[in-house]
Design an enzyme around this catalytic site. Sequence first.
Site, mmCIF file in Angstrom:
data_model
loop_
_atom_site.group_PDB
_atom_site.id
_atom_site.type_symbol
_atom_site.label_atom_id
_atom_site.label_comp_id
_atom_site.label_asym_id
_atom_site.label_seq_id
_atom_site.Cartn_x
_atom_site.Cartn_y
_atom_site.Cartn_z
ATOM 1 N N GLY A 37 0.808 -1.214 0.000
ATOM 2 C CA GLY A 37 0.000 0.000 0.000
ATOM 3 C C GLY A 37 0.841 1.263 0.000
ATOM 4 O O GLY A 37 2.081 1.200 -0.001
ATOM 5 N N ILE A 47 -3.530 -11.074 7.982
ATOM 6 C CA ILE A 47 -3.440 -10.682 9.395
ATOM 7 C C ILE A 47 -4.709 -11.030 10.175
ATOM 8 O O ILE A 47 -4.723 -10.947 11.404
ATOM 9 C CB ILE A 47 -3.126 -9.171 9.569
ATOM 10 C CG1 ILE A 47 -4.265 -8.296 9.028
ATOM 11 C CG2 ILE A 47 -1.784 -8.827 8.961
ATOM 12 C CD1 ILE A 47 -4.177 -6.839 9.483
ATOM 13 N N ALA A 90 -4.956 -2.292 6.372
ATOM 14 C CA ALA A 90 -6.283 -1.831 6.786
ATOM 15 C C ALA A 90 -7.241 -1.954 5.618
ATOM 16 O O ALA A 90 -6.827 -1.969 4.453
ATOM 17 C CB ALA A 90 -6.235 -0.378 7.255
ATOM 18 N N THR A 127 -9.464 0.318 3.969
ATOM 19 C CA THR A 127 -9.636 1.783 3.974
ATOM 20 C C THR A 127 -10.714 2.268 3.011
ATOM 21 O O THR A 127 -10.940 3.470 2.906
ATOM 22 C CB THR A 127 -8.312 2.478 3.614
ATOM 23 O OG1 THR A 127 -7.875 1.999 2.341
ATOM 24 C CG2 THR A 127 -7.244 2.194 4.663
ATOM 25 N N THR A 172 -6.611 6.399 12.375
ATOM 26 C CA THR A 172 -7.263 7.375 11.488
ATOM 27 C C THR A 172 -7.987 8.489 12.233
ATOM 28 O O THR A 172 -8.403 8.318 13.384
ATOM 29 C CB THR A 172 -8.284 6.632 10.587
ATOM 30 O OG1 THR A 172 -9.053 7.565 9.827
ATOM 31 C CG2 THR A 172 -9.257 5.807 11.428
ATOM 32 N N TYR A 222 -16.062 2.144 9.183
ATOM 33 C CA TYR A 222 -14.606 2.259 9.093
ATOM 34 C C TYR A 222 -14.032 2.831 10.390
ATOM 35 O O TYR A 222 -13.127 2.254 10.994
ATOM 36 C CB TYR A 222 -14.217 3.146 7.903
ATOM 37 C CG TYR A 222 -12.748 3.468 7.837
ATOM 38 C CD1 TYR A 222 -11.801 2.469 7.629
ATOM 39 C CD2 TYR A 222 -12.287 4.785 7.991
ATOM 40 C CE1 TYR A 222 -10.446 2.765 7.572
ATOM 41 C CE2 TYR A 222 -10.942 5.085 7.939
ATOM 42 C CZ TYR A 222 -10.024 4.071 7.731
ATOM 43 O OH TYR A 222 -8.691 4.369 7.696
ATOM 44 N N LYS A 272 -11.745 0.773 13.143
ATOM 45 C CA LYS A 272 -10.388 1.257 13.410
ATOM 46 C C LYS A 272 -10.202 1.568 14.897
ATOM 47 O O LYS A 272 -9.138 1.325 15.467
ATOM 48 C CB LYS A 272 -10.074 2.489 12.551
ATOM 49 C CG LYS A 272 -9.890 2.199 11.073
ATOM 50 C CD LYS A 272 -8.655 1.345 10.771
ATOM 51 C CE LYS A 272 -7.372 2.121 10.956
ATOM 52 N NZ LYS A 272 -6.181 1.299 10.622
ATOM 53 N N TRP A 324 -6.167 11.673 5.367
ATOM 54 C CA TRP A 324 -6.093 12.154 3.979
ATOM 55 C C TRP A 324 -4.742 11.793 3.330
ATOM 56 O O TRP A 324 -4.071 12.642 2.735
ATOM 57 C CB TRP A 324 -6.315 13.668 3.934
ATOM 58 C CG TRP A 324 -7.654 14.150 4.414
ATOM 59 C CD1 TRP A 324 -8.529 13.508 5.257
ATOM 60 C CD2 TRP A 324 -8.282 15.390 4.088
ATOM 61 N NE1 TRP A 324 -9.650 14.278 5.475
ATOM 62 C CE2 TRP A 324 -9.532 15.441 4.774
ATOM 63 C CE3 TRP A 324 -7.925 16.487 3.314
ATOM 64 C CZ2 TRP A 324 -10.405 16.527 4.687
ATOM 65 C CZ3 TRP A 324 -8.793 17.568 3.226
ATOM 66 C CH2 TRP A 324 -10.027 17.580 3.899
#
Length: 290
Positions: free
Chosen positions: A11, A47, A70, A72, A111, A135, A139, A160
């Site tokens: 990523g 994971i 993650a 996302t 986040t 989300y 998280k 962002w």
Amino acid sequence: MQKIMITGAAGQLGLALHRLLRDDKQYKLFRTDAFATEDGMVKALDITNEAAVNDYISENKPDIIINCAAMTAVDLCESEEEKAYRINALGPKYLAMAAEITGAKLVHVSTDYVFDGLASSPYIESDATNPISVYGTTKLEGEKFVQEYCKKYYILRTAWVYGEGKNFVKTMLRLAEQNSKVRVVADQYGTPTSALELARAILFIMNTESYGIYHATCEGSTNWYEFAVTIFKEAGKNVEVEAITSEQYPTPAKRPMYSILENRAFHQRHGYYMKEWTDAFREYMRELNS
């Protein structure tokens, strides 16, 4: 030689970390992702599979684990809640448990979406969380598991993020090739953060014993509309940007309207400052153009 394990290595953040670490002889890298890369440099590791995580970490015994993995896709999380929970909550839990057993440090990336966006001044690390999306909720559960199961943890909340891969900058530049006008939300405020600048912050903090929660965004703030204007200006694109409201651009997941983070822990504990978002963005665009 320190052994560093990076999850989500394919990523944006994982690639930025690899770029900073690959030539440093004091580190040996173990890079994993949900799928292995064709060149074999990134190994496949799920994971959300507790046994697989335990086996991998007990076999390779990393000194530091950096969890960049993650789910996302914020809107997709709304319709795939179970999958989001597995990746964003259970994955960090299993990594934390394995890190505790082996004595590894764990850097976990979180986040701004753990906040509801109703604040009128930048959020600090100790502010109350109140996520308004699947989300953000998953998280936050991941954060809680990390704190519960691992003593040597750093949780870095960011926002962002853009880097090498799919992101808002690339989307805007793609739209500019096909349109002379784009509509962008102007009432959501936050801070664009380059993956490279976030990676630098991770490398700084992981070599301290200063555990805990950190906010880690570039300095300053803006909204999506102003960010888009900046992107086109920096790229030399003649595109008209129309400012619209969130109501005019409905999405499955609610976004926090105000999610500006203050990096207070970095500032007060370490005197560490990330770049202004405009400076970090110009650095990114220079590299993109070259």
